[in-house]
Design a protein around this motif. Structure first.
Motif, PDB file in Angstrom:
ATOM      1  N   LEU B 149     -35.751 -39.724  51.065  1.00  0.00           N
ATOM      2  CA  LEU B 149     -36.183 -38.808  52.127  1.00  0.00           C
ATOM      3  C   LEU B 149     -36.644 -37.482  51.541  1.00  0.00           C
ATOM      4  O   LEU B 149     -37.559 -36.846  52.064  1.00  0.00           O
ATOM      5  CB  LEU B 149     -35.055 -38.568  53.131  1.00  0.00           C
ATOM      6  CG  LEU B 149     -34.727 -39.736  54.065  1.00  0.00           C
ATOM      7  CD1 LEU B 149     -33.701 -39.309  55.100  1.00  0.00           C
ATOM      8  CD2 LEU B 149     -35.975 -40.251  54.750  1.00  0.00           C
ATOM      9  N   ASP B 151     -38.137 -37.137  48.689  1.00  0.00           N
ATOM     10  CA  ASP B 151     -39.499 -37.400  48.216  1.00  0.00           C
ATOM     11  C   ASP B 151     -40.498 -37.403  49.367  1.00  0.00           C
ATOM     12  O   ASP B 151     -41.585 -36.829  49.266  1.00  0.00           O
ATOM     13  CB  ASP B 151     -39.556 -38.767  47.510  1.00  0.00           C
ATOM     14  CG  ASP B 151     -39.017 -38.700  46.093  1.00  0.00           C
ATOM     15  OD1 ASP B 151     -38.849 -37.579  45.574  1.00  0.00           O
ATOM     16  OD2 ASP B 151     -38.763 -39.764  45.505  1.00  0.00           O
ATOM     17  N   VAL B 152     -40.120 -38.085  50.436  1.00  0.00           N
ATOM     18  CA  VAL B 152     -41.014 -38.152  51.596  1.00  0.00           C
ATOM     19  C   VAL B 152     -41.318 -36.744  52.101  1.00  0.00           C
ATOM     20  O   VAL B 152     -42.463 -36.386  52.365  1.00  0.00           O
ATOM     21  CB  VAL B 152     -40.380 -38.989  52.729  1.00  0.00           C
ATOM     22  CG1 VAL B 152     -41.143 -38.812  54.032  1.00  0.00           C
ATOM     23  CG2 VAL B 152     -40.353 -40.460  52.343  1.00  0.00           C
ATOM     24  N   ARG B 154     -41.110 -33.890  50.494  1.00  0.00           N
ATOM     25  CA  ARG B 154     -41.904 -33.091  49.557  1.00  0.00           C
ATOM     26  C   ARG B 154     -43.351 -33.542  49.540  1.00  0.00           C
ATOM     27  O   ARG B 154     -44.269 -32.729  49.574  1.00  0.00           O
ATOM     28  CB  ARG B 154     -41.316 -33.200  48.147  1.00  0.00           C
ATOM     29  CG  ARG B 154     -40.033 -32.406  47.966  1.00  0.00           C
ATOM     30  CD  ARG B 154     -39.584 -32.459  46.518  1.00  0.00           C
ATOM     31  NE  ARG B 154     -40.605 -31.917  45.617  1.00  0.00           N
ATOM     32  CZ  ARG B 154     -40.748 -32.310  44.349  1.00  0.00           C
ATOM     33  NH1 ARG B 154     -39.972 -33.237  43.845  1.00  0.00           N
ATOM     34  NH2 ARG B 154     -41.677 -31.774  43.603  1.00  0.00           N
ATOM     35  N   SER B 155     -43.562 -34.858  49.476  1.00  0.00           N
ATOM     36  CA  SER B 155     -44.940 -35.316  49.361  1.00  0.00           C
ATOM     37  C   SER B 155     -45.700 -35.087  50.671  1.00  0.00           C
ATOM     38  O   SER B 155     -46.906 -34.910  50.664  1.00  0.00           O
ATOM     39  CB  SER B 155     -44.998 -36.784  48.935  1.00  0.00           C
ATOM     40  OG  SER B 155     -44.854 -37.632  50.039  1.00  0.00           O
ATOM     41  N   ASN B 156     -44.989 -35.068  51.778  1.00  0.00           N
ATOM     42  CA  ASN B 156     -45.650 -34.760  53.053  1.00  0.00           C
ATOM     43  C   ASN B 156     -45.682 -33.269  53.330  1.00  0.00           C
ATOM     44  O   ASN B 156     -46.142 -32.837  54.377  1.00  0.00           O
ATOM     45  CB  ASN B 156     -44.960 -35.483  54.211  1.00  0.00           C
ATOM     46  CG  ASN B 156     -45.321 -36.954  54.244  1.00  0.00           C
ATOM     47  OD1 ASN B 156     -46.484 -37.303  54.296  1.00  0.00           O
ATOM     48  ND2 ASN B 156     -44.325 -37.812  54.186  1.00  0.00           N
ATOM     49  N   ARG B 157     -45.157 -32.493  52.408  1.00  0.00           N
ATOM     50  CA  ARG B 157     -45.192 -31.029  52.463  1.00  0.00           C
ATOM     51  C   ARG B 157     -44.676 -30.508  53.812  1.00  0.00           C
ATOM     52  O   ARG B 157     -45.303 -29.697  54.474  1.00  0.00           O
ATOM     53  CB  ARG B 157     -46.617 -30.536  52.191  1.00  0.00           C
ATOM     54  CG  ARG B 157     -47.138 -31.078  50.846  1.00  0.00           C
ATOM     55  CD  ARG B 157     -48.525 -30.614  50.519  1.00  0.00           C
ATOM     56  NE  ARG B 157     -49.392 -30.686  51.649  1.00  0.00           N
ATOM     57  CZ  ARG B 157     -50.115 -29.663  52.101  1.00  0.00           C
ATOM     58  NH1 ARG B 157     -50.096 -28.521  51.488  1.00  0.00           N
ATOM     59  NH2 ARG B 157     -50.868 -29.812  53.149  1.00  0.00           N
ATOM     60  N   LEU B 158     -43.504 -31.010  54.206  1.00  0.00           N
ATOM     61  CA  LEU B 158     -42.902 -30.552  55.456  1.00  0.00           C
ATOM     62  C   LEU B 158     -42.603 -29.063  55.366  1.00  0.00           C
ATOM     63  O   LEU B 158     -42.226 -28.553  54.315  1.00  0.00           O
ATOM     64  CB  LEU B 158     -41.595 -31.297  55.732  1.00  0.00           C
ATOM     65  CG  LEU B 158     -41.663 -32.798  55.957  1.00  0.00           C
ATOM     66  CD1 LEU B 158     -40.326 -33.281  56.515  1.00  0.00           C
ATOM     67  CD2 LEU B 158     -42.781 -33.174  56.894  1.00  0.00           C
ATOM     68  N   ARG B 159     -42.747 -28.384  56.492  1.00  0.00           N
ATOM     69  CA  ARG B 159     -42.345 -26.973  56.534  1.00  0.00           C
ATOM     70  C   ARG B 159     -40.831 -26.908  56.354  1.00  0.00           C
ATOM     71  O   ARG B 159     -40.114 -27.798  56.828  1.00  0.00           O
ATOM     72  CB  ARG B 159     -42.680 -26.365  57.895  1.00  0.00           C
ATOM     73  CG  ARG B 159     -44.144 -26.159  58.137  1.00  0.00           C
ATOM     74  CD  ARG B 159     -44.344 -25.497  59.472  1.00  0.00           C
ATOM     75  NE  ARG B 159     -43.708 -26.268  60.552  1.00  0.00           N
ATOM     76  CZ  ARG B 159     -43.751 -25.921  61.821  1.00  0.00           C
ATOM     77  NH1 ARG B 159     -44.347 -24.816  62.184  1.00  0.00           N
ATOM     78  NH2 ARG B 159     -43.173 -26.665  62.733  1.00  0.00           N
ATOM     79  N   ASP B 162     -38.989 -27.690  59.547  1.00  0.00           N
ATOM     80  CA  ASP B 162     -38.941 -29.106  59.920  1.00  0.00           C
ATOM     81  C   ASP B 162     -38.031 -29.883  58.979  1.00  0.00           C
ATOM     82  O   ASP B 162     -37.326 -30.798  59.392  1.00  0.00           O
ATOM     83  CB  ASP B 162     -40.348 -29.710  59.877  1.00  0.00           C
ATOM     84  CG  ASP B 162     -41.247 -29.114  60.946  1.00  0.00           C
ATOM     85  OD1 ASP B 162     -40.710 -28.727  62.001  1.00  0.00           O
ATOM     86  OD2 ASP B 162     -42.468 -29.020  60.720  1.00  0.00           O
ATOM     87  N   ARG B 166     -35.293 -31.209  61.262  1.00  0.00           N
ATOM     88  CA  ARG B 166     -35.684 -32.561  61.664  1.00  0.00           C
ATOM     89  C   ARG B 166     -35.330 -33.618  60.637  1.00  0.00           C
ATOM     90  O   ARG B 166     -35.455 -34.811  60.898  1.00  0.00           O
ATOM     91  CB  ARG B 166     -37.195 -32.612  61.957  1.00  0.00           C
ATOM     92  CG  ARG B 166     -37.523 -31.840  63.192  1.00  0.00           C
ATOM     93  CD  ARG B 166     -39.005 -31.736  63.426  1.00  0.00           C
ATOM     94  NE  ARG B 166     -39.272 -30.665  64.365  1.00  0.00           N
ATOM     95  CZ  ARG B 166     -39.248 -30.819  65.681  1.00  0.00           C
ATOM     96  NH1 ARG B 166     -39.013 -31.996  66.201  1.00  0.00           N
ATOM     97  NH2 ARG B 166     -39.465 -29.789  66.474  1.00  0.00           N
ATOM     98  N   VAL B 167     -34.952 -33.188  59.456  1.00  0.00           N
ATOM     99  CA  VAL B 167     -34.563 -34.179  58.445  1.00  0.00           C
ATOM    100  C   VAL B 167     -33.120 -33.945  57.966  1.00  0.00           C
ATOM    101  O   VAL B 167     -32.274 -34.812  58.131  1.00  0.00           O
ATOM    102  CB  VAL B 167     -35.541 -34.170  57.239  1.00  0.00           C
ATOM    103  CG1 VAL B 167     -35.121 -35.232  56.228  1.00  0.00           C
ATOM    104  CG2 VAL B 167     -36.969 -34.438  57.704  1.00  0.00           C
ATOM    105  N   PRO B 170     -30.292 -33.858  61.030  1.00  0.00           N
ATOM    106  CA  PRO B 170     -30.076 -35.193  61.601  1.00  0.00           C
ATOM    107  C   PRO B 170     -29.486 -36.169  60.582  1.00  0.00           C
ATOM    108  O   PRO B 170     -28.608 -36.964  60.916  1.00  0.00           O
ATOM    109  CB  PRO B 170     -31.484 -35.643  62.015  1.00  0.00           C
ATOM    110  CG  PRO B 170     -32.267 -34.405  62.165  1.00  0.00           C
ATOM    111  CD  PRO B 170     -31.687 -33.404  61.205  1.00  0.00           C
ATOM    112  N   SER B 171     -29.958 -36.086  59.355  1.00  0.00           N
ATOM    113  CA  SER B 171     -29.464 -37.009  58.345  1.00  0.00           C
ATOM    114  C   SER B 171     -27.978 -36.801  58.084  1.00  0.00           C
ATOM    115  O   SER B 171     -27.238 -37.756  57.823  1.00  0.00           O
ATOM    116  CB  SER B 171     -30.274 -36.814  57.063  1.00  0.00           C
ATOM    117  OG  SER B 171     -29.633 -37.410  55.980  1.00  0.00           O
TER     118      SER B 171
END
Lengths: 261, 253
Positions: B149, B151-152, B154-159, B162, B166-167, B170-171
């Motif tokens: 997660l 990696d996801v 970072r590569s999706n460049r989440l703010r 978020d 959002r990660v 919840p996780s």
């Protein structure tokens, strides 16, 4: 085959060591716009390390990765990664639509635009009906489609895929392979796919980069002149396809990495 | 259908037996310390349905809700900060463990000295005890986030916003809820203890007063009320958790 154009993605002399152990040695290759590049190599050759470097999730000891000619140091907006382990790449607490929307939140899009992007991305991967499902309500193949949709939704130029179909059944795998060919054809996105499956690499690639040795380096770059339209049955029975497959197989078998196990 | 009925009945069986046993054992009793249950219940109805609710139940519930609420905000906030900074978390861990095992009731005299015997003191004491389970569980949950997660994200460049809301949270939420459940139990204890020592209202105060005035049925009714409140709060929390963590339960089946 336009040598004058700047490649979308370019790896230049990438070397990487973990402590004493060198994993990658001087790996170089490039991907042109709209090209489907497959990187093939046996397990344990550092494919994942290469992928992490390409997407700037990991750093190389030397060499650089260029996107549209500019060296990158952090994950760029132009590149999106589809990970192998789809079950851990989607957020189980969000419905599929929300998962796809998540990376879009950083962009200044109106809610309507955002919703359109999500719908389009779902349509691109054939999951129109799955927006309100949770990832764990879907099959592995559907989850990987959703992960691909999430990557497509923010319209990257390059899609980097790490053994994306390694953990789905054969039929689903064939479907997903054709989906990627279709996405490349329709959206013109450049795809760099890492795999250990020679058959898959030749079937999908315009170009196959053969990675071998320890540390791994590019032992050959093989053009795949099979045209852009491929078919699971007719392409895979063409003599030139079989010939290429055998040729690459021989290259990998000869490399010392398969001897040392 | 019958299995569902059984699932409802079986847990109710033992409490019913115990209540009946209490009822008959105390019915003819002459001990003033163990008044008949019928008398206790009579008093319960007079006092707690709902004559004294505003005076004694409301302040107690307020203390718990404020104390637990502040603990959740502080515990999750600090827990995320510490959990995302592994070295800091490692560095402060011994101190956290010490504070965690220092009983918050031990701080009561100091708190009364410093803050007085108002509601602020009781809320403070509850926070000092209820913070730790939430904080430590949040740190654990945040540190246990799957590298995939990360990696996801970072590569999706989440703010960062978020990423955290959002990660990360919840996780970590299954562990966070486990912490809140532990903290709820601590909150009820500390609410009661702080009312024994420093209050002029509240269930703890009422029970102590009833004992001092030798009104033992009243005292018993207060104890029963306390049990019911603790139980009810737990049921509410479990219901919230049931819905909030539906994904977690179902994703594993």
């Amino acid at each position: 085959m336009q040598a004058t154009k700047t490649p979308v993605l370019e790896a230049v002399n990438i070397s990487k060591s973990y402590g004493e152990k060198q994993v990658l040695a001087d790996v170089s290759f490039s991907a042109e716009e709209g090209e489907f590049v497959c990187i093939v190599g046996p397990s344990g050759t550092g494919k994942t390390t290469l992928l992490r470097t390409l997407s700037a999730l990991g750093t190389a000891n030397s060499g650089e990765v260029r996107v549209n000619g500019t060296a990158i140091t952090r994950p760029p907006a132009e590149v999106s990664v589809v990970f192998q382990d789809y079950s851990r790449s989607l957020m189980p607490w969000m419905r599929v639509g929300k998962n796809i929307e998540l990376p879009l939140r950083r962009y200044k899009l109106s809610p309507a635009e955002r919703a359109t992007r999500v719908t389009e991305a779902l349509r691109d991967v054939g999951l129109e009906h799955a927006k309100d499902l949770y990832p764990w309500e879907m099959s592995g193949g559907m989850q990987q489609r959703a992960a691909i949709a999430r990557s497509l939704a923010y319209r990257p130029q390059v899609l980097i895929m790490d053994e994306p179909f390694a953990s789905v059944d054969a039929q689903t795998r064939a479907d997903l392979e054709d989906l990627m060919l279709d996405i490349r054809a329709r959206l013109g996105v450049t795809i760099v796919l890492v795999t250990h499956d020679i058959e898959e690499a030749v079937y999908l690639g315009d170009k196959v980069i053969v990675l071998s040795g320890r540390p791994a380096s590019v032992s050959a770059t093989v053009d795949v002149p099979l045209g852009r339209t491929r078919d699971q049955i007719s392409t895979k029975s063409r003599p030139d396809y079989l010939e290429l497959r055998a040729k690459i197989h021989a290259m990998i078998m000869q490399s010392p990495s398969s001897v040392s196990g | 259908m019958s299995s569902r009925l059984a699932r409802l009945l079986v847990p109710a069986l033992l409490p019913l037996i115990l209540i009946l046993a209490w009822w008959y054992a105390s019915a003819g009793g002459s001990s003033i310390f163990f008044p008949p249950l019928s008398q206790i219940l009579e008093r319960f109805q007079e006092l707690w349905l709902f004559a004294l609710v505003p005076e004694h139940v409301v302040p107690s519930l307020q203390s718990i809700l404020w104390g637990l609420g502040i603990s959740i905000v502080l515990g999750v906030g600090l827990g995320v900060l510490l959990g995302l900074n592994g070295y800091v978390a490692t560095a402060v861990n011994p101190v956290l463990q010490f504070l965690r095992y220092l009983p918050a009731v031990a701080l009561l005299p100091l708190a009364i000295q410093l803050i007085g015997i108002g509601q602020e003191m009781r809320v403070t004491i509850i926070v000092l005890g209820a913070l730790w389970p939430i904080l430590l569980n949040t740190i654990d949950g945040v540190r246990g986030i799957s590298p995939g997660l990360v990696d996801v994200a970072r590569s999706n460049r989440l703010r960062p916003f978020d990423w955290i809301f959002r990660v990360v949270i919840p996780s970590a939420s299954p562990q966070i809820f486990a912490g809140i459940r532990a903290s709820l139990a601590v909150s009820v204890i500390l609410m009661f203890a702080s009312e024994l020592l420093g209050a002029s209202r509240g269930i703890g105060y009422f029970i102590l007063e009833a004992q001092r005035q030798f009104s033992l049925p009243e005292m018993w009714s207060g104890m029963i009320l306390l049990g019911i409140i603790g139980y009810a709060l737990n049921v509410v929390l479990m219901a919230i958790e049931y819905f909030a963590l539906a994904w977690h339960r179902k994703a594993r089946i």
